[in-house]
Scaffold this active site. Structure first.
Site, mmCIF file in Angstrom:
data_model
loop_
_atom_site.group_PDB
_atom_site.id
_atom_site.type_symbol
_atom_site.label_atom_id
_atom_site.label_comp_id
_atom_site.label_asym_id
_atom_site.label_seq_id
_atom_site.Cartn_x
_atom_site.Cartn_y
_atom_site.Cartn_z
ATOM 1 N N SER A 294 0.814 -1.211 0.000
ATOM 2 C CA SER A 294 0.000 0.000 0.000
ATOM 3 C C SER A 294 0.855 1.272 0.000
ATOM 4 O O SER A 294 1.558 1.550 -0.965
ATOM 5 C CB SER A 294 -0.953 -0.056 1.198
ATOM 6 O OG SER A 294 -1.872 0.997 1.184
ATOM 7 N N ASP A 305 10.462 5.694 -9.932
ATOM 8 C CA ASP A 305 10.061 6.252 -11.222
ATOM 9 C C ASP A 305 10.673 7.621 -11.490
ATOM 10 O O ASP A 305 10.848 8.022 -12.648
ATOM 11 C CB ASP A 305 8.537 6.354 -11.308
ATOM 12 C CG ASP A 305 7.891 5.018 -11.637
ATOM 13 O OD1 ASP A 305 8.623 4.017 -11.735
ATOM 14 O OD2 ASP A 305 6.654 4.973 -11.790
ATOM 15 N N LYS A 319 -0.650 -4.252 -3.060
ATOM 16 C CA LYS A 319 -1.975 -3.807 -2.624
ATOM 17 C C LYS A 319 -2.102 -2.344 -3.045
ATOM 18 O O LYS A 319 -1.659 -1.442 -2.343
ATOM 19 C CB LYS A 319 -2.106 -3.969 -1.105
ATOM 20 C CG LYS A 319 -3.551 -3.941 -0.584
ATOM 21 C CD LYS A 319 -4.148 -2.560 -0.559
ATOM 22 C CE LYS A 319 -5.532 -2.520 0.044
ATOM 23 N NZ LYS A 319 -6.171 -1.190 -0.068
#
Length: 581
Positions: A294, A305, A319
């Site tokens: 999460s 990224d 998740k």
């Protein structure tokens, strides 16, 4: 026969559902008339059952069963709350509670431990992520919702609950009897320099003040001379989205993307960007494992990224879904519904396919363009995406590290020692005696005398005396099969081993028992380290215990290796092949 009242009740419930979907998506135009015809078909089925079934069926039960059926084609996080359940949910999310200290979810339709929280009863007893809970006290968990399981696991502090667990390397389920405690977890429990000018900060969950606590820890380490940082998100089940944003804010520059959400309806599409200049601009390695979930995955994905730092460890849990509580009526019935997925700045969906029954790509018309334009629009179904600098990253749910470094797995014997809290119990019981003879710090040597004392402690424990090796469990099963085959299926005959096999079976059993007796010696390295860790914790406290564990932690040491070597670090950030030492 369905009464007018019951029929009206069902239509009213259906109308409420239609209204909710109407608010959510303008009656979901794509469904058109088919949605209403399907709803009428459902009403007809319920009506026919109520009118014609051999026994009278209450309309409440029928509708509840229909709702349960709907949930099976959605995802494990969707839930329906009756008034009492909804009130309990609000109480549990607002205040303290007595619990075990585990985050749970549904994996492959089985109630599963996602992560134990450090410092809690479940963590001390050795529960692992991936443990499948098949029974809570006397009740099977088959078909049990997450909410129902949480209700049974939580309770008054000091009371006990027994859960039956299956684990991948266990041939049979085992019981964990755990005493509930108040679960109050400090989100940033440890921060210090671990080598030269390399700082280390552990974040164990994302709660109300995680961003603030982490910022404070980073500032303290900067004052100590920190030049690079290890951010440890292992065994972190996640938590609050706003705190994931707050943590991302500390590492990314203003207006850089942290995460975005996409759902079927445009109101669920949101971008979350850094709101101010980064607090920490130096090198960073983020540690993750298969228990990181999460909010942990949001932070790790944002740093990866943006090419802001390296991610090291194991592919995370995956998740990445957003749940919204939708009130249904004036009676406080409510629906917790998955309404969107989390995506990293490059466009990767964090949610793994196995964590959702349906994982559909949102249509291009709902796409949110990122400032980096990092999504490869010509390959929307590709398993690869690209970072800000064009580095290729995998996308199949979860966050795949730049540097793959799996955790060492405990074997069945050491798992049993942990499950019975042998190391912890020995340290607490023997601390005062051992302190008279030894200095219980990082220089302590676990010598033959301590090992033998621990061995006697273990094998005098009545609960551990029931331990059987994997080979002995397999032998027991094999013996039972032989006995059944000897009777040729005749249940009136007492099952016995065929006489011609008695001697070789007896010899095999003796050999297996001898091998089982060697398991203590075969695991001396991990026994010594675990003993020393618990003795330091008992004598010196959690901080010194953590410092010792980090010094023996292969993943932490690998992160230090990358941070010390600028060329190695930059090569990994530039997409050159990186692997653990």
């Amino acid at each position: 026969m369905m009464t007018k009242g019951k029929g009206f009740w069902f239509y009213a419930a259906a109308a409420v559902t239609i209204t909710i979907f109407g608010f959510a998506g303008n009656r979901v135009e794509a469904s058109g008339e088919k949605f209403y015809s399907d709803l009428i078909r459902l009403d007809r089925v319920v009506s026919k059952i109520s009118e014609n079934y051999v026994e009278e069926v209450d309309s409440d039960e029928l509708v509840d069963a229909a709702i349960s059926g709907i949930r099976t084609i959605l995802d494990p996080h969707t839930a329906y709350f009756r008034e009492k359940d909804y009130e309990d949910l609000k109480i549990h999310t607002a205040g303290e509670f007595g619990g075990l200290g585990i985050t749970i979810g549904i994996r492959n339709n089985i109630l599963t431990v996602i992560s134990p929280l450090q410092g809690t009863p479940a963590f001390r007893m050795g529960l692992h992520a991936g443990d499948r809970i098949i029974r809570i006290d006397t009740m099977s968990t088959k078909g049990m919702s997450i909410e129902a399981a949480v209700e049974k696991l939580r309770g008054k502090p000091g009371t006990a609950v027994t859960i039956k667990v299956m684990r991948e390397d266990m041939m049979e389920p085992v019981d964990f009897t755990i005493v509930r405690d108040i679960i109050k977890i400090e989100s940033v429990p440890y921060a210090d320099l671990v080598a030269d000018s390399i700082g280390y900060v552990q974040v164990v969950q994302f709660s109300k003040k995680t961003g603030e606590d982490l910022a404070r820890s980073i500032n303290l380490l900067k004052k100590k001379g920190m030049k690079s940082l290890i951010l440890d998100l292992r065994v972190n089940p996640g938590g609050l989205l706003d705190q994931a944003i707050a943590v991302g804010d500390l590492f990314l520059e203003k207006d850089q993307m942290i995460v975005f959400t996409k759902g079927r309806i445009k109101s669920q599409n949101h971008e979350f960007r850094a709101s101010k200049p980064a607090l920490w601009k130096g090198k960073v390695v983020v540690l993750v494992d298969r228990h990181s979930a999460s909010a942990s995955e949001i932070v790790a994905g944002a740093i990866q990224d943006s090419d802001r730092g390296l991610v090291l460890g194991e592919t995370t849990f995956g998740k990445g879904s957003v749940q919204t509580i939708l009130p249904l009526d004036a009676q406080n019935n409510a629906l917790k519904l998955t309404t969107a997925y989390y995506y990293t700045p490059s466009g990767r969906c964090i949610n793994k396919p196995e964590n959702a029954v349906r994982l559909k790509h949102v249509e291009e018309e709902n796409d949110l363009d990122s400032d980096e334009e990092s999504v490869d629009k010509s390959k929307t179904d590709s398993i690869f995406f690209y970072t800000k600098k064009g580095r290729k990253v995998k996308a199949n749910g979860g966050i795949t590290p730049d540097v793959i470094h799996p955790n060492r797995r405990a074997n069945r014997y050491t798992i049993e020692l942990l499950r019975k809290t042998m190391f912890f119990n020995y340290a607490i019981k023997k601390k005062s005696v051992l302190e008279k003879k030894y200095k219980l710090d990082k220089a302590l040597e676990i010598n033959a005398e301590i090992l033998e004392d621990f061995r006697q402690f273990v094998y005098s424990d009545t609960t551990f005396q029931q331990y059987k090796s994997a080979a002995m469990l397999a032998f027991d099963a094999f013996e039972e099969v032989l006995k059944k085959e000897a009777t040729n299926g005749d249940t009136t005959i007492v099952a016995k081993i065929p006489p011609r096999l008695e001697k070789p079976i007896e010899e095999l059993e003796k050999s297996l028992k001898k091998e089982s007796e060697k398991e203590f010696e075969n695991n001396l390295d991990i026994i010594k380290q675990s003993l020393k860790t618990e003795l330091i914790g008992a004598a010196k406290g959690l901080d010194e215990q953590t410092a010792f564990k980090l010094n023996k932690d292969d993943q932490v040491q690998d992160a230090i290796h990358y941070l010390r070597d600028d060329k190695l670090y930059q090569n990994a950030l530039n997409g050159k092949k990186a692997s653990s030492r």
